[in-house]
Design a protein around this motif. Structure first.
Motif, PDB file in Angstrom:
ATOM      1  N   GLY A   1       5.149   0.562 -10.345  1.00 50.32           N
ATOM      2  CA  GLY A   1       5.416   0.647 -11.776  1.00 50.32           C
ATOM      3  C   GLY A   1       6.798   0.166 -12.163  1.00 50.32           C
ATOM      4  O   GLY A   1       7.425   0.685 -13.082  1.00 50.32           O
ATOM      5  N   LEU A   2       7.230  -0.842 -11.449  1.00 50.32           N
ATOM      6  CA  LEU A   2       8.567  -1.387 -11.719  1.00 50.32           C
ATOM      7  C   LEU A   2       8.464  -2.773 -12.337  1.00 50.32           C
ATOM      8  O   LEU A   2       7.605  -3.568 -11.950  1.00 50.32           O
ATOM      9  N   HIS A   3       9.325  -3.047 -13.269  1.00 51.94           N
ATOM     10  CA  HIS A   3       9.381  -4.388 -13.860  1.00 51.94           C
ATOM     11  C   HIS A   3      10.466  -5.189 -13.152  1.00 51.94           C
ATOM     12  O   HIS A   3      11.477  -5.585 -13.735  1.00 51.94           O
ATOM     13  N   ARG A   4      10.226  -5.391 -11.866  1.00 49.62           N
ATOM     14  CA  ARG A   4      11.177  -6.121 -11.036  1.00 49.62           C
ATOM     15  C   ARG A   4      10.428  -7.095 -10.164  1.00 49.62           C
ATOM     16  O   ARG A   4       9.238  -6.950  -9.916  1.00 49.62           O
ATOM     17  N   GLY A   5      11.153  -8.078  -9.663  1.00 45.04           N
ATOM     18  CA  GLY A   5      10.559  -8.967  -8.684  1.00 45.04           C
ATOM     19  C   GLY A   5      10.545  -8.288  -7.321  1.00 45.04           C
ATOM     20  O   GLY A   5      11.347  -7.390  -7.058  1.00 45.04           O
TER      21      GLY A   5
ATOM     22  N   LYS B   1      18.547   4.878 -12.344  1.00 43.68           N
ATOM     23  CA  LYS B   1      18.150   5.940 -11.426  1.00 43.68           C
ATOM     24  C   LYS B   1      16.633   6.097 -11.394  1.00 43.68           C
ATOM     25  O   LYS B   1      16.040   6.400 -10.359  1.00 43.68           O
ATOM     26  N   GLN B   2      16.039   5.879 -12.563  1.00 46.31           N
ATOM     27  CA  GLN B   2      14.577   6.008 -12.627  1.00 46.31           C
ATOM     28  C   GLN B   2      13.906   4.940 -11.758  1.00 46.31           C
ATOM     29  O   GLN B   2      12.942   5.219 -11.038  1.00 46.31           O
ATOM     30  N   GLU B   3      14.439   3.726 -11.853  1.00 52.82           N
ATOM     31  CA  GLU B   3      13.880   2.648 -11.040  1.00 52.82           C
ATOM     32  C   GLU B   3      14.048   2.944  -9.557  1.00 52.82           C
ATOM     33  O   GLU B   3      13.120   2.757  -8.762  1.00 52.82           O
ATOM     34  N   ASP B   4      15.238   3.393  -9.211  1.00 50.71           N
ATOM     35  CA  ASP B   4      15.490   3.752  -7.810  1.00 50.71           C
ATOM     36  C   ASP B   4      14.468   4.779  -7.335  1.00 50.71           C
ATOM     37  O   ASP B   4      13.889   4.656  -6.254  1.00 50.71           O
ATOM     38  N   GLN B   5      14.292   5.783  -8.160  1.00 47.80           N
ATOM     39  CA  GLN B   5      13.404   6.875  -7.786  1.00 47.80           C
ATOM     40  C   GLN B   5      11.971   6.391  -7.600  1.00 47.80           C
ATOM     41  O   GLN B   5      11.283   6.759  -6.639  1.00 47.80           O
TER      42      GLN B   5
END
Length: 255
Positions: free
Chosen positions: A45-49, A19-23
């Motif tokens: 601030g996401l650790h995603r591609g 949920k945090q990532e979504d937000q």
DNA sequence: AAAAGAGCCAACCGCGATAAG
DNA sequence: GCTTATCGCGGTTGGCTCTTT
């Protein structure tokens, strides 16, 4: 040269989004807009591609996404569009406001596909493949006969998928003139209902127009306005268009 | 109640097209 | 014009949930 892609770098999260990532992603896009997907994860601030962010946004976080069960008319539309377009999920989804290609694809694979198979329609080409030929002939032979109604009274028709059904469309053709001359879709639907032992007219619920017609050479006009943006194969989507400009169903199963 | 199987769906993967350098 | 990154798409997979045995 462009900067190298960081999609596969170690340290990027994979799997389900929290949920945090979504937000974080929603907040970022609300504030800054979509822009360049590659730069979004870092900026947000996401650790995603970037690819993963894009997918998450398009398939889940977009505010205009309609969630929940598909309505019957949506399902009908998917079936008809699939008959016309094949597995071009993005094109199909484009005609369904609020639905994503992924959602449509999943719904097709998990619901509609199964449903079509159950009633004897090949989901790949939308051709009827499992109508009991003899039963069809019986039911078409005499108007006085109770048609398929008697068939259903014999109890379970089980699901003998080895029964040879014969139905034609303009692509298949048939040597059987009796079949070709038969054009009562109601009886065909009754056959289907009886053969598949499903409740009253799932076929009707699917809003299928099950006409059998003499194979004919369609007059075709190539329509170019639905050319896929990127996929090269095929470069054009051909649709049959009647002389009045109205689309003609590609398959006779769908009116 | 537990195990096995089936169904569902979010997410990933790989590819082709396109854009950027 | 060539190379490489990015985007967008369709296909596939993994894991969760529900149903059946």
């Amino acid at each position: 040269m462009r900067k190298s892609c960081n999609c596969d770098k170690e340290g990027t999260n994979k799997g389900a989004w929290s949920k945090q990532e979504d937000q974080k992603l929603v907040d970022y896009i609300r504030t800054n807009g979509k822009g360049c997907w590659r730069s979004i994860p870092k900026a947000a601030g996401l650790h995603r591609g970037g690819k993963s962010c894009r997918l998450r946004w398009i398939n889940y976080l977009r505010p205009d996404i309609k969630r929940g069960d598909f309505a019957q008319d949506e399902e009908d539309l998917i079936i008809k569009l699939h008959a016309l377009l094949g597995n071009r999920w993005s094109l199909i989804a484009g005609r369904l406001p609020g639905r994503t290609d992924n959602e449509v694809k999943n719904y097709w694979n998990s619901h509609i596909r199964r449903k079509l198979i159950k009633i004897g329609i090949d989901p790949n080409n939308h051709k009827l493949k499992q109508i009991n030929h003899h039963r069809l002939l019986q039911s078409t032979g005499s108007p006085a006969s109770p048609a398929a109604g008697t068939a259903s009274s014999s109890g379970s028709m089980n699901n003998d998928h080895n029964k040879q059904y014969l139905i034609t469309n303009k692509n298949l053709g048939s040597n059987d003139d009796r079949i070709n001359n038969y054009n009562n879709s109601d009886t065909v639907i009754r056959c289907l209902e009886n053969e598949t032992n499903i409740g009253l007219s799932t076929t009707r619920q699917l809003n299928l127009d099950l006409n059998i017609a003499i194979p004919s050479t369609p007059r075709l006009t190539l329509v170019d306005n639905e050319k896929p943006k990127q996929n090269s194969e095929p470069t054009k989507i051909s649709r049959e268009v009647a002389m009045d400009g109205e689309p003609v169903p590609t398959l006779l199963l769908f009116g």
